[in-house]
Design an enzyme around this catalytic site. Structure first.
Site, PDB file in Angstrom:
ATOM      1  N   GLU A  12     -62.912 -11.634 -59.516  1.00 57.95           N
ATOM      2  CA  GLU A  12     -62.819 -10.169 -59.559  1.00 57.95           C
ATOM      3  C   GLU A  12     -64.152  -9.566 -60.001  1.00 57.95           C
ATOM      4  OE1 GLU A  12     -59.530  -9.161 -62.086  1.00 57.95           O
ATOM      5  OE2 GLU A  12     -58.110 -10.250 -60.830  1.00 57.95           O
ATOM      6  N   SER A  32     -55.567  -6.615 -65.416  1.00 57.41           N
ATOM      7  CA  SER A  32     -54.964  -6.685 -64.091  1.00 57.41           C
ATOM      8  C   SER A  32     -54.332  -8.051 -63.905  1.00 57.41           C
ATOM      9  CB  SER A  32     -56.014  -6.418 -63.010  1.00 57.41           C
ATOM     10  OG  SER A  32     -57.023  -7.383 -63.056  1.00 57.41           O
ATOM     11  N   ASP A  43     -56.464  -4.781 -59.128  1.00 56.48           N
ATOM     12  CA  ASP A  43     -57.570  -5.591 -59.615  1.00 56.48           C
ATOM     13  C   ASP A  43     -58.874  -4.798 -59.621  1.00 56.48           C
ATOM     14  OD1 ASP A  43     -55.969  -7.838 -60.011  1.00 56.48           O
ATOM     15  OD2 ASP A  43     -56.309  -8.573 -57.978  1.00 56.48           O
ATOM     16  N   GLU A  56     -56.340  -5.533 -54.329  1.00 54.60           N
ATOM     17  CA  GLU A  56     -55.726  -6.673 -54.999  1.00 54.60           C
ATOM     18  C   GLU A  56     -56.425  -7.901 -54.424  1.00 54.60           C
ATOM     19  OE1 GLU A  56     -53.108  -8.264 -57.777  1.00 54.60           O
ATOM     20  OE2 GLU A  56     -53.527  -6.155 -57.394  1.00 54.60           O
TER      21      GLU A  56
END
EC number: 3.1.21.10
Length: 135
Positions: A12, A32, A43, A56
């Protein structure tokens, strides 16, 4: 061995950094993917050239089917609607590129290797947003 949550957070951060370098304003969702809460937290939320992208991310070391349950997809769509943005699932297998899947319905999402191979890359999405040619 790296814990799965640590690996996911690292992926991420790397996508958030890439989006920032490409010229987007980026927020990575705090906590997240974990814990129980009243509101869905994606995210990553990125604002690129005036467009809001709600994302996401799913990473798998090996090519296996990625499934996202309807409840999470509905949360992603609601967040996108509230922000005036578009909802996406980004998937990456191993060292391949991030692939982009736009989400339009609140049903379960299932992404296999064939769908992954046909999907546009994150670079293609960004090129379309910024009207730039890919080099």
């Amino acid at each position: 061995m790296v814990a799965p949550k640590t690996k996911g957070a690292s992926k991420e951060r790397s996508v958030a950094n890439l989006l920032w370098e490409k010229g987007c304003a980026v927020l990575r969702g705090c906590s997240s993917g974990g814990g129980v809460r009243k509101r869905f937290v994606p995210d990553i939320v990125a604002i690129c050239n005036g467009k809001v992208l709600v994302m996401e991310l799913k990473y798998r070391a090996k090519r296996t089917t990625v499934r996202i349950e309807a409840e999470k997809v509905q949360g992603l769509l609601e967040f996108a609607a509230r922000s005036g943005g578009r909802a996406f699932v980004l998937v990456k297998f191993g060292r391949d590129q991030w692939r982009v899947f736009e989400v339009a319905e609140g049903a379960d999402v299932s992404i296999n290797g064939e769908a992954y191979d046909r999907a546009p890359t994150l670079d293609h999405l960004l090129a379309s947003i910024f009207n730039r040619q890919l080099v």
